[in-house]
Design an enzyme around this catalytic site. Structure first.
Site, PDB file in Angstrom:
ATOM      1  N   ALA A 138      19.467   1.476   3.646  1.00  0.00           N
ATOM      2  CA  ALA A 138      18.118   2.027   3.715  1.00  0.00           C
ATOM      3  C   ALA A 138      17.373   1.933   2.386  1.00  0.00           C
ATOM      4  CB  ALA A 138      18.174   3.479   4.187  1.00  0.00           C
TER       5      ALA A 138
ATOM      6  N   GLU B 174      17.225  -0.397   0.357  1.00  0.00           N
ATOM      7  CA  GLU B 174      16.654  -1.733   0.174  1.00  0.00           C
ATOM      8  C   GLU B 174      15.474  -2.021   1.102  1.00  0.00           C
ATOM      9  OE1 GLU B 174      20.320  -1.244  -1.647  1.00  0.00           O
ATOM     10  OE2 GLU B 174      20.134  -1.235   0.544  1.00  0.00           O
TER      11      GLU B 174
ATOM     12  N   ILE C 157      22.688   9.155   7.223  1.00  0.00           N
ATOM     13  CA  ILE C 157      23.367  10.332   7.764  1.00  0.00           C
ATOM     14  C   ILE C 157      23.952  11.145   6.613  1.00  0.00           C
ATOM     15  CG2 ILE C 157      25.194  11.132   9.307  1.00  0.00           C
ATOM     16  CD1 ILE C 157      24.819   8.384  10.800  1.00  0.00           C
TER      17      ILE C 157
ATOM     18  N   SER D  65      28.820  14.631   2.320  1.00  0.00           N
ATOM     19  CA  SER D  65      29.174  15.825   1.548  1.00  0.00           C
ATOM     20  C   SER D  65      28.691  15.765   0.101  1.00  0.00           C
ATOM     21  CB  SER D  65      30.688  16.020   1.577  1.00  0.00           C
ATOM     22  OG  SER D  65      31.328  14.878   1.051  1.00  0.00           O
TER      23      SER D  65
ATOM     24  N   HIS E 145      24.016  12.181  -2.308  1.00  0.00           N
ATOM     25  CA  HIS E 145      23.566  10.800  -2.128  1.00  0.00           C
ATOM     26  C   HIS E 145      22.518  10.685  -1.017  1.00  0.00           C
ATOM     27  CE1 HIS E 145      23.930   6.435  -2.309  1.00  0.00           C
ATOM     28  NE2 HIS E 145      24.051   6.424  -0.985  1.00  0.00           N
TER      29      HIS E 145
ATOM     30  N   PHE F  11       7.658   4.033  10.441  1.00  0.00           N
ATOM     31  CA  PHE F  11       8.882   4.605   9.877  1.00  0.00           C
ATOM     32  C   PHE F  11       9.822   4.984  11.015  1.00  0.00           C
ATOM     33  CE2 PHE F  11      11.507   7.981   8.143  1.00  0.00           C
ATOM     34  CZ  PHE F  11      11.805   7.517   6.872  1.00  0.00           C
TER      35      PHE F  11
END
Length: 155
Positions: A58, A60, A84, A87, A90, A115
């Site tokens: 995503a 990029e 998604i 933990s 990121h 989008f």
């Protein structure tokens, strides 16, 4: 004096579409891509008027969307993928920068960019939005792209 109202039609015939697809979480992205193609074809687009570019993830997406928009070959661009939550933080960095990047490309180029990137807390939520319980957000993004491309031609 009458008020003029502009509203884009849902007619894709004669329009050209670029699609940017994130390969990461491909099992979701491929379902979204199926929804995009279905939405475009159902509204009159021809297969020859759809160009698909796969990117690693995503993050990029905005760069390839920008390249497509700057080419002036497309009436609209559709960005799809799935980020998604895990933990670590990121998710937040990727989702935030990707979203801002896509919006910036659209504003900088004047090309509508739909989008259709899922940002979900769980895999189950992503699956639900890729063609099961909550419909297919790829299809929804295709319809948005068609409407916006036609609307911008009117303004």
């Amino acid at each position: 004096m009458a008020i003029k109202t502009n509203e884009g039609k849902l007619i894709a015939s004669g329009l050209k579409f670029g699609v940017v697809v994130a390969r990461f979480n491909e099992f979701i992205s491929s379902k979204l891509l199926g929804g995009v193609i279905d939405g475009l074809i159902r509204h009159g687009a021809s297969e020859e008027d759809i160009e698909i570019s796969w990117v690693p993830g995503a993050f990029e997406i905005p760069l390839v969307a920008q390249k497509m928009a700057n080419s002036k070959k497309f009436d609209a661009i559709i960005c799809i993928g799935a980020v998604i939550r895990g933990s670590t933080p990121h998710f937040d960095y990727v989702a935030n920068e990707m979203s801002k990047g896509i919006a910036k490309v659209s504003l900088d180029t004047g090309i509508p960019i739909a989008f259709g990137v899922l940002t979900t807390d769980t895999i189950e939520q992503a699956i639900e939005r890729a063609g099961t319980k909550v419909g297919n957000k790829g299809y929804d993004a295709a319809v948005t792209a068609i409407e916006m491309a036609n609307l911008l031609k009117m303004i």
